[in-house]
Design a protein around this motif. Structure first.
Motif, PDB file in Angstrom:
ATOM      1  N   GLY A   1       5.188   9.417   1.604  1.00 22.25           N
ATOM      2  CA  GLY A   1       5.279   8.431   0.533  1.00 22.25           C
ATOM      3  C   GLY A   1       5.812   7.092   1.032  1.00 22.25           C
ATOM      4  O   GLY A   1       6.714   6.498   0.457  1.00 22.25           O
ATOM      5  N   ILE A   2       5.229   6.616   2.084  1.00 21.28           N
ATOM      6  CA  ILE A   2       5.653   5.367   2.725  1.00 21.28           C
ATOM      7  C   ILE A   2       5.055   4.169   1.997  1.00 21.28           C
ATOM      8  O   ILE A   2       3.899   4.205   1.591  1.00 21.28           O
ATOM      9  N   THR A   3       5.852   3.134   1.871  1.00 19.29           N
ATOM     10  CA  THR A   3       5.348   1.869   1.346  1.00 19.29           C
ATOM     11  C   THR A   3       5.061   0.961   2.532  1.00 19.29           C
ATOM     12  O   THR A   3       5.937   0.717   3.361  1.00 19.29           O
ATOM     13  N   LEU A   4       3.820   0.492   2.610  1.00 18.30           N
ATOM     14  CA  LEU A   4       3.434  -0.452   3.660  1.00 18.30           C
ATOM     15  C   LEU A   4       3.414  -1.843   3.044  1.00 18.30           C
ATOM     16  O   LEU A   4       2.769  -2.056   2.017  1.00 18.30           O
TER      17      LEU A   4
ATOM     18  N   TYR B   1       1.456  -4.625   8.908  1.00 16.54           N
ATOM     19  CA  TYR B   1       2.165  -4.081   7.751  1.00 16.54           C
ATOM     20  C   TYR B   1       3.479  -3.475   8.244  1.00 16.54           C
ATOM     21  O   TYR B   1       3.506  -2.817   9.277  1.00 16.54           O
ATOM     22  N   PHE B   2       4.551  -3.723   7.500  1.00  9.44           N
ATOM     23  CA  PHE B   2       5.846  -3.177   7.808  1.00  9.44           C
ATOM     24  C   PHE B   2       6.094  -1.935   6.963  1.00  9.44           C
ATOM     25  O   PHE B   2       5.738  -1.904   5.785  1.00  9.44           O
ATOM     26  N   CYS B   3       6.688  -0.913   7.557  1.00  7.74           N
ATOM     27  CA  CYS B   3       6.990   0.313   6.825  1.00  7.74           C
ATOM     28  C   CYS B   3       8.150   1.018   7.488  1.00  7.74           C
ATOM     29  O   CYS B   3       8.509   0.749   8.626  1.00  7.74           O
ATOM     30  N   ARG B   4       8.732   1.932   6.724  1.00  5.27           N
ATOM     31  CA  ARG B   4       9.806   2.780   7.280  1.00  5.27           C
ATOM     32  C   ARG B   4       9.851   4.090   6.544  1.00  5.27           C
ATOM     33  O   ARG B   4       9.266   4.251   5.499  1.00  5.27           O
TER      34      ARG B   4
ATOM     35  N   TYR C   1       8.978  -9.377  -0.786  1.00  7.19           N
ATOM     36  CA  TYR C   1       9.418  -7.991  -0.906  1.00  7.19           C
ATOM     37  C   TYR C   1      10.929  -7.892  -0.699  1.00  7.19           C
ATOM     38  O   TYR C   1      11.620  -7.176  -1.438  1.00  7.19           O
ATOM     39  N   ALA C   2      11.459  -8.599   0.297  1.00  4.39           N
ATOM     40  CA  ALA C   2      12.902  -8.579   0.571  1.00  4.39           C
ATOM     41  C   ALA C   2      13.694  -9.109  -0.621  1.00  4.39           C
ATOM     42  O   ALA C   2      14.753  -8.567  -0.960  1.00  4.39           O
TER      43      ALA C   2
ATOM     44  N   ILE D   1       0.859  -1.183   0.000  1.00  2.00           N
ATOM     45  CA  ILE D   1       0.000   0.000   0.000  1.00  2.00           C
ATOM     46  C   ILE D   1       0.893   1.230   0.000  1.00  2.00           C
ATOM     47  O   ILE D   1       1.815   1.337   0.815  1.00  2.00           O
ATOM     48  N   ASP D   2       0.625   2.152  -0.897  1.00  2.00           N
ATOM     49  CA  ASP D   2       1.346   3.422  -0.945  1.00  2.00           C
ATOM     50  C   ASP D   2       0.584   4.418  -0.073  1.00  2.00           C
ATOM     51  O   ASP D   2      -0.629   4.607  -0.250  1.00  2.00           O
TER      52      ASP D   2
END
Length: 115
Positions: free
Chosen positions: A55-58, A112-115, A67-68, A9-10
């Motif tokens: 503009g985080i990617t979740l 959900y992971f985000c940074r 994803y990794a 998710i953006d």
């Protein structure tokens, strides 16, 4: 509609959807529930010091290993060609290494992971 079935998710899409739902004159019950969950997500991100405007990617927890792998390819750490030794990498362990750089937020009961 933005929901917890999405792998990625953006955050800018979340912002746009919140604005769209808030500008609806007579929202349906489903729309109100979606708006409420998106606002909760926005607030949870803010509690971690992140903002939807950034503009985080979740990344959905169940998609994070894939994803990794994509991230490793994108930054040139590995080739995308399925060859030895790349097809023997313990991606779960590699994923565990980068998870520490991310914060976790709950979105509709899914991490959900985000940074």
């Amino acid at each position: 509609m933005i929901n917890n079935l999405e792998d990625v998710i953006d955050s800018r899409d979340v912002l746009d959807r919140i604005a769209e739902l808030q500008n609806t004159d007579d929202p349906l019950e489903d729309d109100r529930e979606e708006l409420e969950s998106l606002i909760m997500l926005r607030d949870d991100l803010a509690d971690t010091g992140l903002s939807l405007e950034d503009g985080i990617t979740l990344i959905r927890e169940t998609y994070f290993t894939e994803y990794a792998q994509e991230l490793a390819e994108d930054i040139g750490a590995i080739s995308s060609a399925p060859q030895w030794p790349l097809d023997h990498i313990d991606w779960d362990a590699a994923t565990g290494e980068i998870m520490g750089d991310y914060v976790v937020v709950d979105f509709q009961g899914v991490d959900y992971f985000c940074r």
